[in-house]
Design an enzyme around this catalytic site. Structure first.
Site, short mmCIF file in Angstrom:
data_model
loop_
_atom_site.label_atom_id
_atom_site.label_comp_id
_atom_site.label_asym_id
_atom_site.label_seq_id
_atom_site.Cartn_x
_atom_site.Cartn_y
_atom_site.Cartn_z
N ILE A 131 1.65 3.23 6.99
CA ILE A 131 0.86 3.67 7.85
C ILE A 131 0.63 2.95 8.89
O ILE A 131 0.12 3.53 10.27
CB ILE A 131 -0.41 4.33 7.16
CG1 ILE A 131 -1.26 3.22 6.94
CG2 ILE A 131 -0.11 5.37 6.14
CD1 ILE A 131 -2.70 3.74 6.67
N ASP A 132 0.61 1.61 9.09
CA ASP A 132 0.35 0.87 10.25
C ASP A 132 1.19 0.72 11.17
O ASP A 132 0.89 0.69 12.22
CB ASP A 132 -0.05 -0.71 9.81
CG ASP A 132 -1.18 -0.63 8.62
OD1 ASP A 132 -1.94 0.25 8.42
OD2 ASP A 132 -1.17 -1.85 7.89
N MET A 162 -7.55 2.76 9.84
CA MET A 162 -6.96 1.51 9.22
C MET A 162 -5.83 0.97 10.41
O MET A 162 -5.86 1.39 11.49
CB MET A 162 -6.37 1.81 7.88
CG MET A 162 -7.01 2.16 6.98
SD MET A 162 -6.12 2.50 5.50
CE MET A 162 -7.17 2.04 4.08
N GLY A 163 -5.16 0.09 9.91
CA GLY A 163 -4.05 -0.31 10.78
C GLY A 163 -4.00 -1.99 10.61
O GLY A 163 -3.07 -2.65 11.19
N ARG A 164 -4.84 -2.70 9.72
CA ARG A 164 -4.74 -4.01 9.84
C ARG A 164 -5.00 -4.74 11.03
O ARG A 164 -5.66 -4.48 11.78
CB ARG A 164 -3.43 -4.46 8.96
CG ARG A 164 -3.64 -5.77 8.30
CD ARG A 164 -2.86 -5.99 6.90
NE ARG A 164 -3.64 -5.82 5.87
CZ ARG A 164 -2.83 -5.85 4.64
NH1 ARG A 164 -1.84 -5.68 4.47
NH2 ARG A 164 -3.62 -5.56 3.63
N GLY A 196 0.98 -1.11 0.00
CA GLY A 196 -0.01 -0.02 -0.09
C GLY A 196 1.03 1.33 -0.08
O GLY A 196 1.97 1.25 0.71
N GLU A 243 5.65 -5.50 5.60
CA GLU A 243 5.82 -6.71 5.87
C GLU A 243 6.15 -7.57 4.75
O GLU A 243 6.81 -8.51 4.73
CB GLU A 243 4.95 -7.42 7.05
CG GLU A 243 3.48 -7.24 6.67
CD GLU A 243 2.67 -8.31 7.24
OE1 GLU A 243 1.60 -7.87 7.58
OE2 GLU A 243 3.05 -9.26 7.81
O1 F6P Z 1 -1.29 -1.56 5.30
C1 F6P Z 1 -1.87 -0.47 4.88
C2 F6P Z 1 -3.13 -0.50 4.94
O2 F6P Z 1 -3.67 0.80 4.42
C3 F6P Z 1 -3.94 -1.00 6.04
O3 F6P Z 1 -4.23 -0.33 7.11
C4 F6P Z 1 -5.36 -1.65 5.13
O4 F6P Z 1 -5.85 -2.56 5.84
C5 F6P Z 1 -4.60 -1.94 3.88
O5 F6P Z 1 -3.56 -1.12 3.60
C6 F6P Z 1 -5.77 -1.63 2.90
O6 F6P Z 1 -5.20 -2.10 1.62
P1 F6P Z 1 -5.95 -1.65 0.16
O7 F6P Z 1 -5.26 -0.43 -0.29
O8 F6P Z 1 -5.27 -2.54 -0.94
O9 F6P Z 1 -7.19 -1.90 0.28
#
Ligand code: F6P
Length: 345
Positions: free
Chosen positions: A128-129, A171-173, A12, A105
């Site tokens: 950002i996480d 966000m933050g997974r 991302g 990661e």
């Molecule tokens: O890892 C960064 C992040 O923004 C997470 O916080 C979020 O879950 C994910 O990427 C979203 O991914 P995408 O942009 O592929 O929807």
């Protein structure tokens, strides 16, 4: 003969990527005898030989800009044997002497595997996480926290005017860093993170307590990966990316409905989404990204491969890329427990 170094941004996007790219190029000029080549759209560019030279001129005027001039993707070259072979062959075809991989990661997990398989890779931690092992902070996190905090400030005034409960999903997974930091900075009345299953009784008790105390609005921050006790994460899509990640999203709505049903108080939900990843980086992220870019180029110049540059207190250091594979860095218990001091009053 000059040495050729590839640079790519994977996963991302996040504010500060352009600052790193600029920094790598500028530092390579200081060291001299380097040719920097941008690999487009993360690891996909290595498979497709999609590259472009990065001169001093190419990185002019990008320090403050969000996104990445190189583009990004979630391509996994280790997905199968064929793509892995192709990536290796192309690394050789491009005559690369080294590679700077800027990512989280997944991207750095690949950087580690490439190192194990004999290529010269240096990693830079971005997301950002802020969930990467081995570094105190990733760049991009500070900007996301600023954006989320600004949103909470805005939600406060409207919540107060309407006597409402306002739930803000960030966000933050699988880590609650953005929620915890923005919740603390934005004076949230309750912060819910993936590391601690949500206890609905506790949340509603907090809302009631405020009402009993004569405050008729509440702000609740919830991380997208937070789970109700005894339940799984809420998904916005079951589609898996190349690394096997699902798309998280929706816990805010689930929570908002339950709060309204249980307390009877008017509740609204805001999902911040990709707004948290867009736009210009903060000064803090620009400086951190710049320091990381310099340190990565220095590592290459010194022949230090298989490392990730990282923040350790005030210092930028080199740590083995293997640290990233240890798992994700979750929110410290002490920090989270301290945040409860400010809940529900
Ligand atoms: O890892 C960064 C992040 O923004 C997470 O916080 C979020 O879950 C994910 O990427 C979203 O991914 P995408 O942009 O592929 O929807």
């Amino acid at each position: 003969m000059s040495k050729k170094i590839g640079v790519l941004t994977g996963g991302g996007d996040c504010p500060g990527l352009n600052a790193v790219i600029r920094s790598v190029v500028r530092r390579s000029i200081v060291h001299g005898d380097y040719e920097i080549v941008g690999i487009k759209h993360g690891w996909r560019g290595l498979l497709e030989m999609d590259t472009s030279p990065l001169s001093r001129r190419d990185v002019q005027g990008i320090l403050h800009r969000g996104g990445t001039i190189l583009g990004t993707s979630r391509t996994n070259i280790y997905k199968d044997e064929a793509t892995k072979k192709q990536a290796f062959a192309n690394y050789k075809k491009l005559n690369l002497d080294g590679l700077v991989a800027i990512g989280g990661e997944d991207t750095l997990g690949i950087a580690k595997k490439l190192t194990d398989d004999g290529l010269n890779v240096v990693g830079i931690p971005k997301t950002i996480d802020n969930d990467l092992m081995g570094t105190d902070f990733t760049f991009g996190f500070d900007t996301a926290v600023e954006i989320a905090t600004d949103a909470l400030d805005r939600l406060h005034t409207t919540a107060e005017s309407h006597d409402r409960v306002l739930v803000c999903e960030v966000m933050g997974r699988h880590a609650g860093w953005i929620a915890t930091y923005s919740g603390l900075a934005g004076g949230a009345d309750c912060i819910l993170i993936p590391e601690r299953p949500i206890d609905m009784e506790e949340v509603c008790e907090m809302v009631w307590r405020r009402h009993k105390g004569g405050v008729f609005f509440s702000i609740i921050v919830v991380a997208e990966g937070a789970k109700l006790k005894g339940h799984e994460e809420v998904l916005s899509s079951k589609h898996l990316d190349d690394f096997g990640h699902v798309q998280l999203g929706g816990i805010g709505q689930v929570l908002g409905k339950q709060i309204e049903d249980k307390t009877g108080y008017d509740t609204r939900v805001t999902v911040l989404g990709h707004v948290q990843r867009g736009g210009n980086p903060t000064a803090h992220d620009r400086v951190l990204a710049t320091r990381y870019g310099v340190a990565a180029m220095d590592a290459i110049h010194n022949g230090h491969f298989g490392v990730m540059v990282a923040l350790d207190g005030k210092n930028v250091v080199e740590v083995p890329l293997a640290r990233v594979a240890e798992g994700i860095k979750t929110v410290d218990d002490d920090l989270y427990d301290m945040s409860k001091t400010f809940w529900g009053y």
